[in-house]
Design a protein around this motif. Structure first.
Motif, short mmCIF file in Angstrom:
data_model
loop_
_atom_site.label_atom_id
_atom_site.label_comp_id
_atom_site.label_asym_id
_atom_site.label_seq_id
_atom_site.Cartn_x
_atom_site.Cartn_y
_atom_site.Cartn_z
N ASN A 197 0.84 -1.20 0.00
CA ASN A 197 0.00 0.00 0.00
C ASN A 197 0.87 1.25 0.00
O ASN A 197 1.91 1.29 0.62
N LYS A 198 0.41 2.29 -0.72
CA LYS A 198 1.15 3.56 -0.73
C LYS A 198 0.88 4.25 0.60
O LYS A 198 -0.20 4.75 0.82
N LYS A 199 1.88 4.22 1.49
CA LYS A 199 1.66 4.85 2.79
C LYS A 199 2.18 6.29 2.76
O LYS A 199 3.30 6.54 2.35
N LYS A 200 1.35 7.23 3.20
CA LYS A 200 1.82 8.62 3.26
C LYS A 200 2.32 8.89 4.65
O LYS A 200 1.76 8.41 5.63
N SER A 201 3.35 9.73 4.74
CA SER A 201 3.86 10.08 6.05
C SER A 201 2.99 11.18 6.64
O SER A 201 2.50 12.04 5.93
N LYS A 202 2.79 11.15 7.95
CA LYS A 202 2.01 12.25 8.53
C LYS A 202 2.88 13.48 8.70
O LYS A 202 2.40 14.57 8.94
N GLY A 203 4.19 13.31 8.55
CA GLY A 203 5.09 14.45 8.63
C GLY A 203 5.02 15.28 7.36
O GLY A 203 5.01 14.74 6.25
N LEU A 204 4.95 16.60 7.51
CA LEU A 204 4.90 17.47 6.33
C LEU A 204 6.29 17.93 5.95
O LEU A 204 7.21 17.88 6.76
#
Lengths: 149, 220, 205
Positions: free
Chosen positions: A5-12
């Protein structure tokens, strides 16, 4: 082929122009919250205001040069903060970040209240310390005169 | 119709002088009071204002109309940008002209609506390049627009001589539009062979023109 | 859940990559020098390595060459300030999977990891490693590597094939089962089919 799965980081990814008191303070705070922060300043000495725990990047560069914005990878930024001491520099950096690099959120500090309206039209969020101070003082002084406010 | 010149020192002075000689009404706006005193003495017919031309409240005092011309000449791109944006958005001037020092800012300014920019750096860079190959290159359309058109003269030792057009290592953003050979114009095909003495009419994007010169004329 | 090593002389970079990859639920160990990293790699190779090029003493490129020489199969992602084409090309020549320039966004790190960790190239390298273990009789190491592959590449027929290679010598039925599983995942898997035929025909080699 296996698929993850394409996981996005919660860090901006946040780029801050200007490492003065405001810039460095915000940078330290954002970095401590787990964001990837890049701080840009023309003078290397300015970075000494960054805290020991700062886990980001520093770039020596001029915010009015497009090359500097490209080195800071502004086009990949989630947020850009233009916090140099010069209003016009902040406006230019903010406008270019918003319109040219299409950064979703752009915030600029502008001291001169006369410049605010025009630039808000571009979708740039303006922080005007002068106006904030005026409001604070008004609040402190309370209701004065016949104004229903 | 007035011409407003914002900032700048020598350029503003010379530009103002020229415009005044042609009969234009010129207003110079500059932060430097001392400079303005000097300008006032030398430019008797111009109106000189001391103030920051990138500040709205300063410009509002000048009775600028949408028919006027506006040129931002300060040494700082950010000041020129803000001044031009105010001219355009507040006073309705359609095409304010901005000087840009960093040539890379041209595209960004355009995106913000300031399409007319002048970059001295670009002009000088072009002139320098032309000096390097001076004898063989003629700039046919001296401009800083999106396309450069040159006539390049082939000599015995030019690397392109003897090659076919399709074998030339010129960048994709360039093309040989025509060849003048012995007074006749040839429209080349891929298999046309370049001869010494040929004058190649080359079109290219300015960003790759030095690669074009190098491929056709060799290393400097 | 992958085992990731990070080598960078700047503590803020080590911390940043560690934070990003731990948020993705991976196990991250960091090192400040190539020497320290190499010592641990020799004992226990990671699933992926992030490394800088500019390091004190042994630099990143030297480390990359050593990894290449010793035929380690883990992918390497270089994270560096260097933007000179020659340096980047040189690193790629020695087998790195990806190159990220500083400053980098969390997304760049994550996407690079996913691209390299799951790449066909990595899987091939691991396959070679397992086969070389099996040929050298190092069955324990081979089976360890194969179990990792099952975990990390769940939809690939390759771990099944490799397991079958291992099991071939002591349990042909088990080997057959895995070969059939491999073929179910990829009917055109030639090596699996050939091995299956071999078992069925009673060939003891």
């Amino acid at each position: 082929m296996p698929v993850l799965n394409k996981k996005k980081s919660k860090g901006l990814y946040i780029v801050i122009f200007g490492c003065g008191r405001l810039g460095s303070g915000i940078a330290n705070w954002l970095s401590s919250k787990g964001n990837s922060v890049v701080v840009v300043d023309r003078r290397e000495e300015a970075f000494s205001s960054l805290s020991f725990e700062f886990t980001g990047f520093t770039i020596i560069g001029d915010a009015t040069e497009l090359d500097t914005l490209e080195t800071a990878k502004v086009e990949k930024a989630d947020v850009v903060l233009a916090l140099t001491p010069d209003d016009n520099t902040n406006i230019m950096t903010a406008l270019i970040s918003k319109e040219y690099f299409e950064v979703p959120r752009v915030i600029a500090r502008v001291y001169d209240p006369n410049n605010i309206d025009m630039f808000s039209e571009f979708g740039v969020e303006i922080i005007c310390p002068t106006l904030l101070a005026v409001k604070e003082i008004q609040n402190t002084l309370g209701f004065i005169g016949g104004d229903e406010g | 119709m007035k011409v407003f010149l914002i900032g700048g020192r020598n350029i503003a002075y010379h530009l103002a002088r020229r415009l005044l000689n042609k009969g234009y009404q010129v207003v110079l706006v500059n932060k430097d009071e001392k400079l303005n005193e000097g300008l006032a003495k030398r430019l008797k017919k111009a109106i000189i204002i001391t103030g920051d031309g990138s500040k709205r409240h300063v410009l509002e005092q000048l009775e600028i109309t949408s028919k006027d011309l506006f040129v931002a000449l300060t040494p700082n791109d950010q000041d020129n940008l803000v001044a031009s944006l105010i001219a355009k958005r507040v006073f309705g001037i359609e095409n304010p002209l901005a000087l840009i020092n960093d040539p890379d800012n041209e595209a960004a300014f355009k995106k913000l609506g300031i399409g007319t920019t002048v970059s001295p750096t670009n002009i000088l860079a072009q002139a320098i390049e032309e000096r390097i190959f001076k004898e063989q290159i003629t700039n046919l359309i001296p401009s800083f627009e999106q396309i450069a058109v040159f006539q390049i003269e082939m000599e015995e030792q030019s690397p392109a001589v003897g090659k076919r057009v399709m074998e030339l290592a010129i960048p994709r953003e360039s093309v040989i539009g025509a060849i003048i050979r012995a007074g006749e114009a040839i429209i080349p095909r891929g298999d046309t062979i370049i001869k010494s003495g040929d004058k190649l009419i080359v079109l290219s994007k300015p960003t790759v023109q030095s690669s074009v010169f190098e491929s056709l004329l060799g290393e400097v | 859940m992958a085992k990731i090593y990070v080598i960078d002389d700047e503590s803020s970079i080590r911390r940043l990559i560690k934070m990003i990859m731990e948020e993705q639920k991976h196990e991250v160990t960091t090192f400040a020098t190539a020497e320290e990293g190499l010592k641990v790699i020799e004992k226990e190779p990671p699933d992926l390595l992030f490394t800088d090029l500019g390091l004190p003493e042994m630099n990143g490129l030297e480390l990359i060459k050593i990894v290449e020489e010793r035929l380690y199969s883990f992918p390497i992602v270089v994270v560096s300030e260097i933007t000179i084409a020659e340096a980047i090309i040189e690193a790629f020549k020695h087998g790195i999977c990806d190159f990220i320039t500083k400053p980098f966004t969390p997304t760049e790190i994550i996407e690079s990891f996913e691209k390299c960790y799951m790449s066909t190239d990595t899987l091939l390298k691991k396959k070679k490693e397992v086969i070389s273990f099996v040929e050298a009789g190092k069955n324990l190491q081979a089976s360890k590597l194969v179990s990792r592959l099952f975990a990390n590449f769940p939809n690939s027929p390759v771990p099944h094939y490799l397991f079958a290679l291992l099991a071939f010598s002591w349990n042909k039925e088990l080997a057959k089962r895995h070969l059939k599983a491999a073929l179910a995942l990829d009917p055109d898997y030639k090596e699996a089919r050939e091995l299956l035929i071999k078992i069925d025909s009673g060939d003891e080699n």
